[in-house]
Design a protein around this motif. Sequence first.
Motif, PDB file in Angstrom:
ATOM      1  N   LYS A  89       0.845  -1.193   0.076  1.00  0.00           N
ATOM      2  CA  LYS A  89      -0.028  -0.022   0.191  1.00  0.00           C
ATOM      3  C   LYS A  89       0.960   1.110  -0.098  1.00  0.00           C
ATOM      4  N   ALA A  90       1.994   1.419   0.760  1.00  0.00           N
ATOM      5  CA  ALA A  90       2.682   2.593   0.774  1.00  0.00           C
ATOM      6  C   ALA A  90       3.534   2.651  -0.295  1.00  0.00           C
ATOM      7  N   GLU A  91       4.053   1.420  -1.138  1.00  0.00           N
ATOM      8  CA  GLU A  91       4.581   1.780  -2.534  1.00  0.00           C
ATOM      9  C   GLU A  91       3.400   2.296  -3.443  1.00  0.00           C
ATOM     10  N   LEU A  92       2.368   1.981  -3.424  1.00  0.00           N
ATOM     11  CA  LEU A  92       1.265   2.577  -4.262  1.00  0.00           C
ATOM     12  C   LEU A  92       1.083   4.117  -4.023  1.00  0.00           C
ATOM     13  N   ALA A 117      12.031  -6.830   2.611  1.00  0.00           N
ATOM     14  CA  ALA A 117      13.086  -6.261   1.406  1.00  0.00           C
ATOM     15  C   ALA A 117      12.021  -5.297   0.768  1.00  0.00           C
ATOM     16  N   ASP A 118      10.750  -5.303   0.470  1.00  0.00           N
ATOM     17  CA  ASP A 118       9.957  -4.304  -0.290  1.00  0.00           C
ATOM     18  C   ASP A 118      10.021  -3.211   0.458  1.00  0.00           C
ATOM     19  N   ALA A 119       9.820  -3.084   1.895  1.00  0.00           N
ATOM     20  CA  ALA A 119       9.861  -2.006   2.631  1.00  0.00           C
ATOM     21  C   ALA A 119      11.191  -1.461   2.693  1.00  0.00           C
ATOM     22  N   LEU A 120      12.128  -2.115   2.640  1.00  0.00           N
ATOM     23  CA  LEU A 120      13.366  -1.482   2.796  1.00  0.00           C
ATOM     24  C   LEU A 120      13.794  -0.669   1.555  1.00  0.00           C
ATOM     25  N   CYS A 121      13.380  -1.218   0.376  1.00  0.00           N
ATOM     26  CA  CYS A 121      13.558  -0.691  -0.794  1.00  0.00           C
ATOM     27  C   CYS A 121      12.862   0.678  -0.934  1.00  0.00           C
ATOM     28  N   LEU A 122      11.561   0.480  -0.533  1.00  0.00           N
ATOM     29  CA  LEU A 122      10.943   1.866  -0.520  1.00  0.00           C
ATOM     30  C   LEU A 122      11.349   2.952   0.430  1.00  0.00           C
ATOM     31  N   LYS A 123      11.793   2.402   1.542  1.00  0.00           N
ATOM     32  CA  LYS A 123      12.283   3.398   2.494  1.00  0.00           C
ATOM     33  C   LYS A 123      13.577   3.998   1.698  1.00  0.00           C
ATOM     34  N   GLY A 124      14.529   3.119   0.967  1.00  0.00           N
ATOM     35  CA  GLY A 124      15.487   3.801   0.104  1.00  0.00           C
ATOM     36  C   GLY A 124      15.017   4.815  -0.714  1.00  0.00           C
ATOM     37  N   ARG A 125      13.907   4.415  -1.422  1.00  0.00           N
ATOM     38  CA  ARG A 125      13.362   5.329  -2.611  1.00  0.00           C
ATOM     39  C   ARG A 125      13.023   6.595  -2.023  1.00  0.00           C
ATOM     40  N   LEU A 126      12.171   6.757  -0.582  1.00  0.00           N
ATOM     41  CA  LEU A 126      11.996   7.881   0.124  1.00  0.00           C
ATOM     42  C   LEU A 126      13.149   8.638   0.513  1.00  0.00           C
ATOM     43  N   LEU A 137      21.337   3.967  -0.032  1.00  0.00           N
ATOM     44  CA  LEU A 137      22.068   2.989  -0.435  1.00  0.00           C
ATOM     45  C   LEU A 137      22.248   1.831   0.673  1.00  0.00           C
ATOM     46  N   GLN A 138      22.130   2.286   2.031  1.00  0.00           N
ATOM     47  CA  GLN A 138      22.057   1.337   3.202  1.00  0.00           C
ATOM     48  C   GLN A 138      21.203   0.462   3.216  1.00  0.00           C
ATOM     49  N   CYS A 139      19.707   1.156   2.939  1.00  0.00           N
ATOM     50  CA  CYS A 139      18.665   0.390   2.806  1.00  0.00           C
ATOM     51  C   CYS A 139      18.635  -0.568   1.491  1.00  0.00           C
ATOM     52  N   TYR A 140      19.057  -0.314   0.524  1.00  0.00           N
ATOM     53  CA  TYR A 140      19.148  -1.131  -0.467  1.00  0.00           C
ATOM     54  C   TYR A 140      20.138  -2.411  -0.307  1.00  0.00           C
ATOM     55  N   ASP A 141      21.303  -2.020   0.235  1.00  0.00           N
ATOM     56  CA  ASP A 141      22.135  -3.021   0.623  1.00  0.00           C
ATOM     57  C   ASP A 141      21.696  -4.249   1.577  1.00  0.00           C
ATOM     58  N   ARG A 142      20.459  -3.533   2.525  1.00  0.00           N
ATOM     59  CA  ARG A 142      19.931  -4.634   3.491  1.00  0.00           C
ATOM     60  C   ARG A 142      18.644  -5.486   2.673  1.00  0.00           C
ATOM     61  N   ALA A 143      18.021  -4.709   1.999  1.00  0.00           N
ATOM     62  CA  ALA A 143      17.219  -5.515   1.020  1.00  0.00           C
ATOM     63  C   ALA A 143      17.838  -6.400   0.106  1.00  0.00           C
ATOM     64  N   GLN A 144      19.053  -5.993  -0.654  1.00  0.00           N
ATOM     65  CA  GLN A 144      19.685  -6.925  -1.409  1.00  0.00           C
ATOM     66  C   GLN A 144      20.100  -8.258  -0.479  1.00  0.00           C
ATOM     67  N   THR A 145      20.352  -8.041   0.723  1.00  0.00           N
ATOM     68  CA  THR A 145      20.939  -9.313   1.472  1.00  0.00           C
ATOM     69  C   THR A 145      19.950 -10.179   1.587  1.00  0.00           C
ATOM     70  N   ILE A 146      18.593  -9.626   1.837  1.00  0.00           N
ATOM     71  CA  ILE A 146      17.333 -10.235   2.031  1.00  0.00           C
ATOM     72  C   ILE A 146      16.854 -11.158   0.665  1.00  0.00           C
ATOM     73  N   GLN A 147      16.760 -10.329  -0.371  1.00  0.00           N
ATOM     74  CA  GLN A 147      16.511 -10.677  -1.745  1.00  0.00           C
ATOM     75  C   GLN A 147      17.611 -10.144  -2.786  1.00  0.00           C
ATOM     76  N   SER A 151      15.340  -7.420  -8.864  1.00  0.00           N
ATOM     77  CA  SER A 151      15.912  -6.405  -9.963  1.00  0.00           C
ATOM     78  C   SER A 151      15.410  -5.192  -9.582  1.00  0.00           C
ATOM     79  N   GLY A 152      14.492  -4.910  -8.723  1.00  0.00           N
ATOM     80  CA  GLY A 152      13.960  -3.626  -8.312  1.00  0.00           C
ATOM     81  C   GLY A 152      15.093  -3.072  -7.489  1.00  0.00           C
ATOM     82  N   VAL A 153      15.399  -3.958  -6.710  1.00  0.00           N
ATOM     83  CA  VAL A 153      16.650  -3.445  -5.548  1.00  0.00           C
ATOM     84  C   VAL A 153      17.802  -3.023  -6.359  1.00  0.00           C
TER      85      VAL A 153
END
Length: 195
Positions: A89-92, A117-126, A137-147, A151-153
């Motif tokens: 919902k937050a991503e929308l 991972a989705d929420a971490l990626c969104l936090k990075g986008r914000l 970048l720190q958020c994306y790194d954490r998300a990438q560790t999880i997923q 491709s989005g990360v």
Amino acid sequence: SALAVTALQCFLSMVEGETGARVAAAREILELLGATTGLGLGAASPPEVAELVHNAIDFVAAGRTAEALTCYTKALEYDESNGKVWAMKAELHFDLGQFEEAQAGCERALLLSPNGADALCLKGRLLARGGGHEAALQCYDRAQTIQPKSSGVLLYKARALDALGRRTEAVRNLERLVALDGGGDKAHLAEALGL
């Protein structure tokens, strides 16, 4: 769960060749179905939640975002502790330019699922939207560790690296993206960005 897989596969076959975050999200949810039940929403979620999320994905694909938000809201009425639904919902909200709502939903998603991972990626986008590329970048790194195969990360991480002047690393991320995406939507976007 088998019905959900069939429905998502049908949806993806109907939008083949189309782009968009929701189509990518549907693909990622389909991948998650192999590991969990209920559309990757957790085994404890009522079946109505999975149906509402599926409907929301369909509505977004059809450009009917108000109906999609309603579906997410109803899903959260059934299961307000579902971090995955809060993140979707937050991503929308983010995609609609409703950044305060996106921020609030993202914070709730991370409170409920700190390793989402989705929420971490969104936090990075914000964060990146506000110029906080290093924190993003720190958020994306954490998300990438999880997923690691998201491709989005990889795409958003490449953008953050490029914004920080770390072009070589950005290109390496895009090369991994192209290898994973096989020339799909995000790979074409990465090429168009010229990174």
